[in-house]
Write an enzyme that holds these catalytic residues in place. Structure first.
Site, PDB file in Angstrom:
ATOM      1  N   SER A 172      -8.574 -12.919  11.973  1.00  0.00           N
ATOM      2  CA  SER A 172      -7.980 -11.675  11.486  1.00  0.00           C
ATOM      3  C   SER A 172      -8.707 -11.220  10.215  1.00  0.00           C
ATOM      4  O   SER A 172      -9.893 -10.951  10.243  1.00  0.00           O
ATOM      5  CB  SER A 172      -6.479 -11.878  11.249  1.00  0.00           C
ATOM      6  OG  SER A 172      -5.825 -10.646  11.106  1.00  0.00           O
ATOM      7  N   LYS A 224       8.174   8.968   5.344  1.00  0.00           N
ATOM      8  CA  LYS A 224       8.206   8.078   4.188  1.00  0.00           C
ATOM      9  C   LYS A 224       8.734   6.709   4.587  1.00  0.00           C
ATOM     10  O   LYS A 224       8.303   5.688   4.061  1.00  0.00           O
ATOM     11  CB  LYS A 224       9.076   8.691   3.069  1.00  0.00           C
ATOM     12  CG  LYS A 224       9.130   7.862   1.806  1.00  0.00           C
ATOM     13  CD  LYS A 224       7.754   7.706   1.194  1.00  0.00           C
ATOM     14  CE  LYS A 224       7.803   6.899  -0.100  1.00  0.00           C
ATOM     15  NZ  LYS A 224       6.461   6.692  -0.654  1.00  0.00           N
TER      16      LYS A 224
END
Length: 346
Positions: A172, A224
Site C-alpha cells: 500500500s 462536508k
C-alpha cells in the site's frame, strides 16, 4: 503459598511505584531545565565493520603464535592503507553507497527524520553515488505516505541513483514509496503490492435512535460530511464516499505508473499482495535478494555508509526507557517460566 504470593505481589507493587516516582521526578527536573531536543547524525562505514568481523573470525581458529602474526599483519595493512597517497590509481575515490532506513507505521511517523536525512545527503552526494533505502512498511494514511514518497522523490529529481531493498514488507503506502526508486529489490517472501484504498467506520445511529437519542449534524457544504459515526447515513453520502475512494485509487495508480511505466497497472492495482518471488514476475519489483546480500555486493566496488539521524534522549527519557524495558523483560520472564512449568506438568 497464597501468603507468599500476596507478599511478593505487595513487594512488586512497591518497587513499581518507587520506580514511577523516580521517573516522574527526573522528568519534572528535566522539564524545569527546559533543554531543547537535538538530533545527532550517525554515520558508519559498513566496509570497515565487515572487515573487522571477518578478521575476528579468522583469528578464532588460530593458535597463539599464528594469531600474533596475523595481528601484526593486520596492523601493517592498516598503516599501509592510511599512508597510501590519495592520488594513487588504486585509491582513487570510490563511489559511495549511502544507506537509509525507513520503518513505517500507520502515520509514517519517520517521515520528518527521513526528509532531514535526504536534505543532508543532497548537499554532499556525488554523481556516481547511490542511495539505498531499506524500507519496511505495511502502509497507512494516504497523506502521510504521500509526503514520505514526495521526500524520496527529491532524490529522483536530483538525478541520484536510488535502490529500494525490501526484506519484509512494502505494501500500500509502503509500495507507493518504494516505486519512487530506480530499482526495487525484495526478499523471496517479502510482501509486495496492495495497490488499493480502504476505509471503514462504525455507525451507531440505529442504537441511538432505539434509545431516543438525537444527534444534530450541521454542515455548510453539500459534501462536508458524507458518512458519519453518529448520524444517519444516506445513499448519496455513500456514493460520494465511494467516489472519493475511487479517485484516491486512481491517483495511486497514476503515481505508480509514472514511476514504473512498464508495469501493467490495471493487472496489479487490485488491492492484492504478492510475495517477492511472484512480484518479480509481474513487474512490481526488479530483482530478488536481501538487503544484506546487495550491500555486500556493493562493498566490492564502493564505500557503503549508513546514515541516520538519532534523537538525543534526555536523562528523564533514558531513565523511563530503562524502567520500561526492565519491567517488560521481567513480565516476559515470568510468562516464560509459567509456560515452561505448564509444559512440564503435561
Amino acid at each position: 503459598m497464597s501468603e507468599w504470593l500476596a507478599e511478593y505481589g505487595m513487594f512488586l507493587a512497591q518497587v513499581i511505584t518507587l520506580a514511577l516516582i523516580i521517573v516522574i521526578l527526573i522528568a519534572l527536573a528535566g522539564k524545569a531545565r527546559g533543554h531543547e531536543e537535538h538530533s545527532r547524525l550517525r554515520v558508519e562505514e559498513l566496509n570497515k565493520r565487515l572487515r573487522s568481523r571477518q578478521r575476528r573470525l579468522r583469528l578464532t581458529g588460530m593458535n597463539r603464535k599464528r594469531r600474533k602474526m596475523a595481528l601484526k599483519r593486520f596492523k601493517k595493512d592498516d598503516k599501509h592503507e592510511a599512508r597510501a597517497p590519495e592520488s594513487s590509481e588504486s585509491e582513487q575515490r570510490k563511489p559511495t553507497v549511502w544507506v537509509l532506513d525507513f520503518k513505517g507505521d500507520i502515520k509514517a511517523s519517520a517521515t520528518t527524520r527521513f526528509g532531514e536525512e535526504i536534505s543532508a545527503l543532497l548537499g554532499v552526494i556525488n554523481e556516481d553515488d547511490e542511495v539505498v533505502l531499506r524500507l519496511e512498511s505495511p502502509g497507512g494514511l494516504v497523506h502521510a505516505y504521500g509526503l514520505a514518497a514526495a521526500q524520496f522523490d527529491r532524490l529522483r529529481e536530483a538525478k541520484v541513483t536510488t535502490t529500494v531493498c525490501i526484506d519484509k514488507v512494502a505494501a500500500s503506502g509502503g509500495y507507493l514509496m518504494a516505486c519512487c526508486a530506480d530499482r526495487l529489490r525484495a526478499a523471496p517472501f517479502a510482501v509486495i503490492g496492495s495497490i488499493g484504498v480502504v476505509a471503514q467506520l462504525p455507525n451507531i445511529h440505529r442504537l441511538l435512535k432505539k434509545n431516543d437519542i438525537d444527534v444534530e449534524l450541521l454542515t455548510a457544504g453539500r459534501y462536508k460530511r458524507t458518512l458519519t459515526v453518529l448520524g444517519e447515513n444516506t445513499e448519496e453520502g455513500r456514493e460520494k464516499f465511494l467516489d472519493d475512494l475511487e479517485n484516491t485509487h486512481e491517483l495511486f495508480k497514476r503515481y505508480v505508473s509514472e514511476r514504473r511505466p512498464e508495469l501493467d497497472i490495471e493487472a496489479v492495482a487490485t488491492g492484492e499482495i504478492w510475495y517477492g518471488s511472484e512480484a518479480v514476475k509481474n513487474g512490481l519489483i526488479d530483482d530478488l535478494g536481501t538487503s544484506e546480500a546487495y550491500l555486500l555486493e556493493r562493498m566490492a566496488h564502493a564505500r557503503v555508509m549508513t546514515l541516520a539521524l538519532e534523537k538525543k534522549r534526555g536523562l528523564a527519557e533514558r531513565a523511563g526507557l530503562a524502567v520500561s524495558m526492565g519491567l517488560e523483560h521481567a513480565v516476559q520472564r515470568v510468562y516464560e517460566v509459567l509456560e515452561a512449568g505448564g509444559w512440564q506438568r503435561r
